[in-house]
Write a protein that holds these residues in place. Structure first.
Motif, PDB file in Angstrom:
ATOM      1  N   TYR A 129       0.846  -1.196   0.000  1.00  0.00           N
ATOM      2  CA  TYR A 129       0.000   0.000   0.000  1.00  0.00           C
ATOM      3  C   TYR A 129       0.880   1.245   0.000  1.00  0.00           C
ATOM      4  O   TYR A 129       1.959   1.270   0.609  1.00  0.00           O
ATOM      5  CB  TYR A 129      -0.910   0.025   1.226  1.00  0.00           C
ATOM      6  CG  TYR A 129      -2.132  -0.866   1.121  1.00  0.00           C
ATOM      7  CD1 TYR A 129      -3.345  -0.353   0.679  1.00  0.00           C
ATOM      8  CD2 TYR A 129      -2.063  -2.211   1.470  1.00  0.00           C
ATOM      9  CE1 TYR A 129      -4.466  -1.165   0.584  1.00  0.00           C
ATOM     10  CE2 TYR A 129      -3.173  -3.029   1.381  1.00  0.00           C
ATOM     11  CZ  TYR A 129      -4.371  -2.498   0.935  1.00  0.00           C
ATOM     12  OH  TYR A 129      -5.475  -3.307   0.841  1.00  0.00           O
ATOM     13  N   LYS A 130       0.409   2.284  -0.671  1.00  0.00           N
ATOM     14  CA  LYS A 130       1.124   3.557  -0.712  1.00  0.00           C
ATOM     15  C   LYS A 130       0.358   4.662   0.018  1.00  0.00           C
ATOM     16  O   LYS A 130       0.945   5.473   0.723  1.00  0.00           O
ATOM     17  CB  LYS A 130       1.372   3.970  -2.168  1.00  0.00           C
ATOM     18  CG  LYS A 130       2.294   3.027  -2.925  1.00  0.00           C
ATOM     19  CD  LYS A 130       2.499   3.492  -4.356  1.00  0.00           C
ATOM     20  CE  LYS A 130       3.442   2.550  -5.103  1.00  0.00           C
ATOM     21  NZ  LYS A 130       3.633   2.981  -6.521  1.00  0.00           N
ATOM     22  N   LYS A 131      -0.946   4.713  -0.184  1.00  0.00           N
ATOM     23  CA  LYS A 131      -1.762   5.748   0.450  1.00  0.00           C
ATOM     24  C   LYS A 131      -3.103   5.125   0.884  1.00  0.00           C
ATOM     25  O   LYS A 131      -4.163   5.447   0.359  1.00  0.00           O
ATOM     26  CB  LYS A 131      -1.994   6.908  -0.518  1.00  0.00           C
ATOM     27  CG  LYS A 131      -2.474   8.194   0.138  1.00  0.00           C
ATOM     28  CD  LYS A 131      -2.746   9.287  -0.894  1.00  0.00           C
ATOM     29  CE  LYS A 131      -1.464   9.768  -1.547  1.00  0.00           C
ATOM     30  NZ  LYS A 131      -1.729  10.923  -2.463  1.00  0.00           N
ATOM     31  N   GLU A 258      -6.800   1.051  -0.964  1.00  0.00           N
ATOM     32  CA  GLU A 258      -5.796   1.953  -1.517  1.00  0.00           C
ATOM     33  C   GLU A 258      -6.475   3.150  -2.182  1.00  0.00           C
ATOM     34  O   GLU A 258      -7.546   3.009  -2.796  1.00  0.00           O
ATOM     35  CB  GLU A 258      -4.939   1.194  -2.543  1.00  0.00           C
ATOM     36  CG  GLU A 258      -3.855   2.021  -3.202  1.00  0.00           C
ATOM     37  CD  GLU A 258      -2.782   2.471  -2.224  1.00  0.00           C
ATOM     38  OE1 GLU A 258      -2.998   3.548  -1.608  1.00  0.00           O
ATOM     39  OE2 GLU A 258      -1.758   1.775  -2.092  1.00  0.00           O
ATOM     40  N   THR A 259      -5.879   4.329  -2.045  1.00  0.00           N
ATOM     41  CA  THR A 259      -6.382   5.510  -2.746  1.00  0.00           C
ATOM     42  C   THR A 259      -5.426   5.978  -3.835  1.00  0.00           C
ATOM     43  O   THR A 259      -5.809   6.770  -4.692  1.00  0.00           O
ATOM     44  CB  THR A 259      -6.621   6.669  -1.766  1.00  0.00           C
ATOM     45  OG1 THR A 259      -5.388   7.025  -1.119  1.00  0.00           O
ATOM     46  CG2 THR A 259      -7.653   6.284  -0.712  1.00  0.00           C
ATOM     47  N   ASP A 260      -4.185   5.484  -3.806  1.00  0.00           N
ATOM     48  CA  ASP A 260      -3.215   5.846  -4.826  1.00  0.00           C
ATOM     49  C   ASP A 260      -3.438   4.977  -6.060  1.00  0.00           C
ATOM     50  O   ASP A 260      -3.070   3.807  -6.098  1.00  0.00           O
ATOM     51  CB  ASP A 260      -1.801   5.653  -4.293  1.00  0.00           C
ATOM     52  CG  ASP A 260      -0.743   6.105  -5.275  1.00  0.00           C
ATOM     53  OD1 ASP A 260      -1.025   7.001  -6.100  1.00  0.00           O
ATOM     54  OD2 ASP A 260       0.370   5.546  -5.245  1.00  0.00           O
ATOM     55  N   GLY A 261      -4.075   5.539  -7.080  1.00  0.00           N
ATOM     56  CA  GLY A 261      -4.346   4.798  -8.306  1.00  0.00           C
ATOM     57  C   GLY A 261      -5.593   3.949  -8.264  1.00  0.00           C
ATOM     58  O   GLY A 261      -5.873   3.209  -9.208  1.00  0.00           O
ATOM     59  N   TYR A 280      -0.844   7.817   5.346  1.00  0.00           N
ATOM     60  CA  TYR A 280       0.314   7.826   4.447  1.00  0.00           C
ATOM     61  C   TYR A 280       1.411   6.912   4.992  1.00  0.00           C
ATOM     62  O   TYR A 280       1.785   7.016   6.141  1.00  0.00           O
ATOM     63  CB  TYR A 280       0.867   9.248   4.280  1.00  0.00           C
ATOM     64  CG  TYR A 280      -0.050  10.139   3.506  1.00  0.00           C
ATOM     65  CD1 TYR A 280      -0.992  10.925   4.162  1.00  0.00           C
ATOM     66  CD2 TYR A 280       0.012  10.202   2.120  1.00  0.00           C
ATOM     67  CE1 TYR A 280      -1.844  11.761   3.458  1.00  0.00           C
ATOM     68  CE2 TYR A 280      -0.829  11.039   1.408  1.00  0.00           C
ATOM     69  CZ  TYR A 280      -1.755  11.819   2.087  1.00  0.00           C
ATOM     70  OH  TYR A 280      -2.610  12.620   1.378  1.00  0.00           O
TER      71      TYR A 280
END
Length: 282
Positions: A129-131, A258-261, A280
């Protein structure tokens, strides 16, 4: 210093292969006690005249504004078998509640502390996960004698993003055994992809397809000690049976996406007025 993943390569590969992972002693006895004590306080303050019944079997008929609004509230849901023929509780409210949801992680400081803890962020980081955001949380009681069945399902059905990204994080607050209704899962079933979605539209909520027929011989029990965290892939087929024992099976469950992408599907039952803030990790 940035967040570092806390899973070993072996654990990550096991999760990818099986679709679930058990992390023993993820929480300390003190953390478990704090969450259970806080829930006892919330129950004590709860006015049971304004709640709803929860069922995973016939959710369409039982869905109401109480259910929809719970996405941004701390709402209480009764067990189906908690009431007698006259609609009165058979036993005290503390032994009649099915679950509390779906924004404990956001609105209550005790549950927020765990849900956004560094070890939780590290776990999500390990899973790439990124965001991420925690999109919902539930305190599940699995009451002795009346704790209801949760039929086979996939979490991505209810909490869908494009592309799909949901991970379930299920914390055992008490020992979970076959006798008191532990989780069961079909190992590797996440590799077959999402079977169906739970849609919200002008007609309410409903699945967009029939439930497949599963062979119960394919399921394995996930018995865990209090403090263990079960990590569940969003496409994993899992369930739990009724608790017919004399012991409860409390658990705290959160779901991250996830919200990044990834984009939150507008057809999901859970629609917020205010977007949750990402945790984050990079």
């Amino acid at each position: 210093m940035g967040i570092v993943g806390n899973l070993t390569p072996y654990q990550v590969e096991s999760f990818k292969s099986q679709g679930f992972l058990v992390l023993e002693s993820f929480c300390s006895p003190g953390e478990l006690e704090a969450m259970m004590k806080r829930m006892a306080e919330l129950l004590d303050q709860f006015d049971c005249s304004s709640s709803s019944v929860f069922s995973s079997k016939n959710q369409k008929e039982l869905t109401d504004n109480h259910f929809y609004d719970s996405s941004e509230r701390v709402s209480f849901f009764f067990e189906e078998k908690a009431f007698d023929a006259d609609g009165k509780l058979k036993q005290p409210k503390e032994l009649s509640i099915n679950k509390v949801g779906h924004a404990l992680h956001e609105l209550d400081p005790v549950f927020r502390a765990f849900s956004s803890s560094e070890k939780m962020l590290s776990l999500l980081f390990s899973l790439a996960y990124k965001k991420p955001v925690v999109i919902q949380s539930m305190y599940i009681f699995k009451q002795p004698g009346i704790g209801g069945e949760v039929v086979p399902h996939q979490d991505n059905s209810f909490l869908y993003t494009v592309p799909s990204s949901c991970t379930g994080l299920w914390l055992a607050l008490e020992d979970a055994t076959i006798n008191n209704g532990c989780l069961w899962a079909i190992p590797g079933s996440h590799k077959d992809g999402l079977v169906r979605r739970f849609i919200r539209d002008e007609n309410g909520v409903h699945f967009d397809g029939p439930s497949p027929s599963y062979d119960q011989k394919d399921f394995v029990p996930i018995e865990v000690k209090a403090g263990s965290l079960v990590v569940l892939h969003g496409d994993l087929i899992h369930q739990s049976f009724e608790n017919q024992s004399s012991k409860s099976r409390h658990a705290y469950s959160i779901h991250a996406v996830e919200t990044d992408g990834c984009v939150w599907a507008k057809e999901n039952w859970l629609q917020r007025k205010v977007d949750p803030e990402p945790l984050y990790v990079s």
